[in-house]
Write a protein that holds these residues in place. Structure first.
Motif, mmCIF file in Angstrom:
data_model
loop_
_atom_site.group_PDB
_atom_site.id
_atom_site.type_symbol
_atom_site.label_atom_id
_atom_site.label_comp_id
_atom_site.label_asym_id
_atom_site.label_seq_id
_atom_site.Cartn_x
_atom_site.Cartn_y
_atom_site.Cartn_z
ATOM 1 N N ILE A 151 0.857 -1.045 -0.088
ATOM 2 C CA ILE A 151 0.078 0.055 -0.098
ATOM 3 C C ILE A 151 0.830 1.280 -0.046
ATOM 4 O O ILE A 151 0.507 2.031 -0.788
ATOM 5 C CB ILE A 151 -1.129 0.016 1.145
ATOM 6 N N ILE A 152 1.623 1.308 1.004
ATOM 7 C CA ILE A 152 2.479 2.737 1.257
ATOM 8 C C ILE A 152 3.573 3.086 0.080
ATOM 9 O O ILE A 152 3.615 4.106 -0.492
ATOM 10 C CB ILE A 152 2.941 2.735 2.652
ATOM 11 N N VAL A 153 4.238 1.926 -0.297
ATOM 12 C CA VAL A 153 5.400 2.214 -1.150
ATOM 13 C C VAL A 153 4.686 2.669 -2.676
ATOM 14 O O VAL A 153 5.346 3.398 -3.150
ATOM 15 C CB VAL A 153 6.235 0.829 -1.259
ATOM 16 N N PRO A 154 3.929 1.860 -3.152
ATOM 17 C CA PRO A 154 3.280 2.342 -4.477
ATOM 18 C C PRO A 154 2.651 3.636 -4.428
ATOM 19 O O PRO A 154 2.838 4.471 -5.304
ATOM 20 C CB PRO A 154 2.241 1.311 -4.661
ATOM 21 N N LEU A 155 2.056 3.839 -3.204
ATOM 22 C CA LEU A 155 1.391 5.367 -3.134
ATOM 23 C C LEU A 155 2.337 6.379 -2.972
ATOM 24 O O LEU A 155 2.375 7.438 -3.648
ATOM 25 C CB LEU A 155 0.676 5.407 -1.740
ATOM 26 N N ILE A 156 3.506 6.092 -2.374
ATOM 27 C CA ILE A 156 4.754 7.153 -2.364
ATOM 28 C C ILE A 156 5.199 7.279 -3.986
ATOM 29 O O ILE A 156 5.586 8.257 -4.211
ATOM 30 C CB ILE A 156 5.888 6.777 -1.411
ATOM 31 N N GLN A 157 5.425 6.225 -4.611
ATOM 32 C CA GLN A 157 6.132 6.201 -5.867
ATOM 33 C C GLN A 157 5.188 7.161 -6.706
ATOM 34 O O GLN A 157 5.569 7.718 -7.546
ATOM 35 C CB GLN A 157 6.048 4.968 -6.510
ATOM 36 N N ALA A 164 11.375 4.531 -7.222
ATOM 37 C CA ALA A 164 10.684 3.568 -6.433
ATOM 38 C C ALA A 164 10.381 4.111 -5.068
ATOM 39 O O ALA A 164 11.063 5.128 -4.330
ATOM 40 C CB ALA A 164 12.017 2.384 -6.082
ATOM 41 N N GLY A 165 9.160 3.369 -4.712
ATOM 42 C CA GLY A 165 8.821 3.943 -3.334
ATOM 43 C C GLY A 165 9.470 3.507 -1.919
ATOM 44 O O GLY A 165 8.995 3.800 -0.985
ATOM 45 N N MET A 247 12.194 -0.225 2.980
ATOM 46 C CA MET A 247 13.003 1.169 3.092
ATOM 47 C C MET A 247 14.166 0.747 1.711
ATOM 48 O O MET A 247 15.084 1.673 1.670
ATOM 49 C CB MET A 247 13.964 1.281 4.212
ATOM 50 N N GLY A 248 14.080 -0.118 1.286
ATOM 51 C CA GLY A 248 15.226 -0.304 -0.240
ATOM 52 C C GLY A 248 16.364 -0.837 0.284
ATOM 53 O O GLY A 248 17.137 -1.429 -0.346
ATOM 54 N N ASN A 249 16.921 -0.632 1.523
ATOM 55 C CA ASN A 249 18.098 -1.179 2.063
ATOM 56 C C ASN A 249 19.424 -0.826 1.479
ATOM 57 O O ASN A 249 20.261 -1.861 1.336
ATOM 58 C CB ASN A 249 18.104 -2.970 2.174
#
Length: 310
Positions: A151-157, A164-165, A247-249
């Motif tokens: 939910i959050i990662v695509p929304l940020i993107q 990338a989100g 967080m992508g790391n």
């Protein structure tokens, strides 16, 4: 005089068994108190010894890495490229930024929710919200991470138009949600623990309900609320799985909250499965840095809370 003397003797004769029975009961109560005192003391010692053993083990395992790269090389180094470079400064920054962001997001919502449950909401509503908050505390961190990933990662993107989100912002939002149960539960308990006479006296003097809550009840419960915030900070700093997922790391110095980053806990979890030699020791050194950071932060917050209370 003789009659009085006999009466005194009679009363002494009646009082002697009672006195003896009282002494026996006192001894029995003392034995129970000593037993529970010993149990509680043993539990406290076990907790302290466990912490000391864990700290000793981590420090001993990290010594080769500190000898190889140096304390400043690990703490201030910005490059993590095993087996040559073991700098964790970028991860310290990512951990601090994500934790502070989670506090900014989660603490106001948590404290206001606790106030609403304890003082504003009708009993029916509070009886519904309280179990829901407790249910949040029982959700595994991997579920929070999956929620953030879907939910959050695509929304940020989509919102910020980034490649990338998986960013620090996603980690902040997820951590802010995760610390809510701790902050709400402890804060609500602290507010309810304030004597009702405080509230009744304030209302009797003509103060409004909102004024009484924010000017009297919340300051009186400050110590407990700060405890909830400290526990929430510890939860955010120690979180691993959800952070790995959102967080992508990337082990690089972040330039903003829309960059990918790697925290200290994520670094340990990602690489410990295949690390060996000095590389593994460097991961233990990362744990030492994290442990020291958490202890310093908690001690500082507890000291400030104590001084403010004084």
């Amino acid at each position: 005089m003789t009659i009085a003397t006999n009466s005194d003797k009679f009363m002494d004769t009646r009082a002697t068994p009672l006195r003896k029975r009282g002494l026996r009961e006192k001894k029995r109560v003392d034995w129970k108190e000593r037993l529970f005192h010993g149990i509680l003391l043993t539990n406290a010692i076990v907790g302290i010894v466990s912490l000391a053993v864990i700290a000793y083990f981590i420090v001993m395992e990290s010594i080769p890495a500190f000898q190889e790269a140096g304390i400043l090389g690990i703490v201030w180094g910005q490059d993590w490229l095993p087996p040559a470079l073991y700098g964790v400064a970028t991860m310290i920054v990512a951990s601090v930024v994500s934790t502070l962001g989670a506090v900014v997001v989660g603490v106001p919502i948590g404290v206001l929710t606790a106030i609403f449950i304890a003082e504003v909401a009708p009993k029916r509503v509070s009886d519904i919200i309280r179990p829901a908050v407790e249910l949040l505390a029982g959700i595994p961190s991997v579920v929070y991470g999956f929620f953030g990933l879907v939910i959050i990662v695509p929304l940020i993107q989509q919102t910020f138009n980034v490649p990338a989100g998986n960013t620090i912002l996603a980690g902040i939002i997820v951590l802010g949600i995760m610390i809510l149960p701790t902050v709400i539960t402890v804060s609500e308990t602290s507010i309810r623990a304030v004597p009702r006479s405080y509230k009744e006296g304030s209302l009797a003097l003509g103060a409004s309900k909102i004024y009484t809550i924010f000017k009297l009840l919340v300051p009186a419960a400050r110590s407990g609320i700060m405890t909830g915030i400290i526990l929430g900070i510890g939860r955010a700093l120690g979180e691993t799985m959800a952070i790995i997922m959102v967080m992508g790391n990337a082990p690089a110095m972040p330039q903003g909250i829309l960059d990918s980053a790697r925290t200290l806990t994520a670094n340990i979890a990602i690489e410990m499965s295949y690390a060996s030699g000095v590389h593994a020791n460097a991961l233990y050194a990362t744990g030492v840095v994290l442990l020291a950071f958490i202890m310093i932060l908690n001690a500082t917050l507890l000291y400030l809370n104590r001084e403010k209370a004084r």
